[in-house]
Design an enzyme around this catalytic site. Structure first.
Site, PDB file in Angstrom:
ATOM      1  N   ASP A  52       0.849  -1.193   0.000  1.00 31.51           N
ATOM      2  CA  ASP A  52       0.000   0.000   0.000  1.00 31.51           C
ATOM      3  C   ASP A  52       0.882   1.239   0.000  1.00 31.51           C
ATOM      4  O   ASP A  52       1.972   1.229   0.580  1.00 31.51           O
ATOM      5  CB  ASP A  52      -0.910   0.022   1.238  1.00 31.51           C
TER       6      ASP A  52
ATOM      7  N   ASP B 264      -7.054  -1.490  -4.461  1.00 27.09           N
ATOM      8  CA  ASP B 264      -8.107  -1.119  -3.508  1.00 27.09           C
ATOM      9  C   ASP B 264      -9.031  -0.063  -4.102  1.00 27.09           C
ATOM     10  O   ASP B 264     -10.246  -0.116  -3.936  1.00 27.09           O
ATOM     11  CB  ASP B 264      -7.495  -0.561  -2.219  1.00 27.09           C
TER      12      ASP B 264
END
Length: 185
Positions: A133, A159
């Site tokens: 991330d 995401d």
């Protein structure tokens, strides 16, 4: 099924950005990119939009309620189901198919991280990797009982694709779509 090109494009963008953030070394191809150090952060637009490299070993928002193997199996089954839905609804409205294509891209993008990144980076075995991330939005901080909480967790392109796909599904009327296949007009 041309929406699968969207899936492929999002998947490539997701994996490419993760490699740029995490770095890669393929000496046998003469490719080496250092990437960011874990926890390192670069401001993109002021203090509110940064690239911050972290890894998430769990599911969305770092929630740890099931094991990694379950997450991987669920993502594989969900991806297969989405491919079937895309085929069954191949003549349906484009926005519905785009939403499914986005969700598929996101699921597969994070699945690749979980299955292969541990082995590729020498940090874990197959099926033991973490999701990379890096998109860090710091729009505001919530202060509660003496603790500070960020507005939103750090995320990635996969995401984002899942989130966009779900919102599009909600807008296009998911309950009506899954019950029947529309005939082209």
């Amino acid at each position: 099924m041309r929406v699968l090109f969207l899936t492929l494009g999002v998947l490539i963008a997701d994996q490419l950005t993760k490699v740029l953030v995490k770095g890669i070394s393929l000496s046998w191809l003469g490719i080496s990119h250092e990437g960011m150090r874990y926890g390192e952060s670069y401001a993109i637009f002021g203090d509110w939009f940064k690239f911050t490299y972290i890894e998430n070993p769990h599911m969305a928002f770092g929630i740890d309620v099931v094991g990694k193997v379950f997450l991987i199996l669920f993502a594989i089954v969900a991806s297969a189901a989405i491919i079937v839905l895309l085929y069954r609804h191949r003549t349906d409205r484009l926005v519905f198919r785009v939403s499914l294509a986005c969700i598929l891209a996101g699921a597969v993008g994070n699945l690749i991280d979980r299955i292969f990144h541990g082995v590729l980076y020498g940090t874990a075995g197959f099926f033991e990797g973490n999701v990379v991330d890096f998109i860090d939005l710091d729009l505001f901080i919530i202060n509660l009982a003496g603790s500070s909480f960020k507005f939103w967790p750090i995320f990635n392109i996969a995401d984002m694709a899942v989130s966009v796909g779900v919102v599009l599904l909600l807008i296009t009327g998911l309950p009506q779509k899954l019950g029947s296949v529309e005939q082209p007009s």
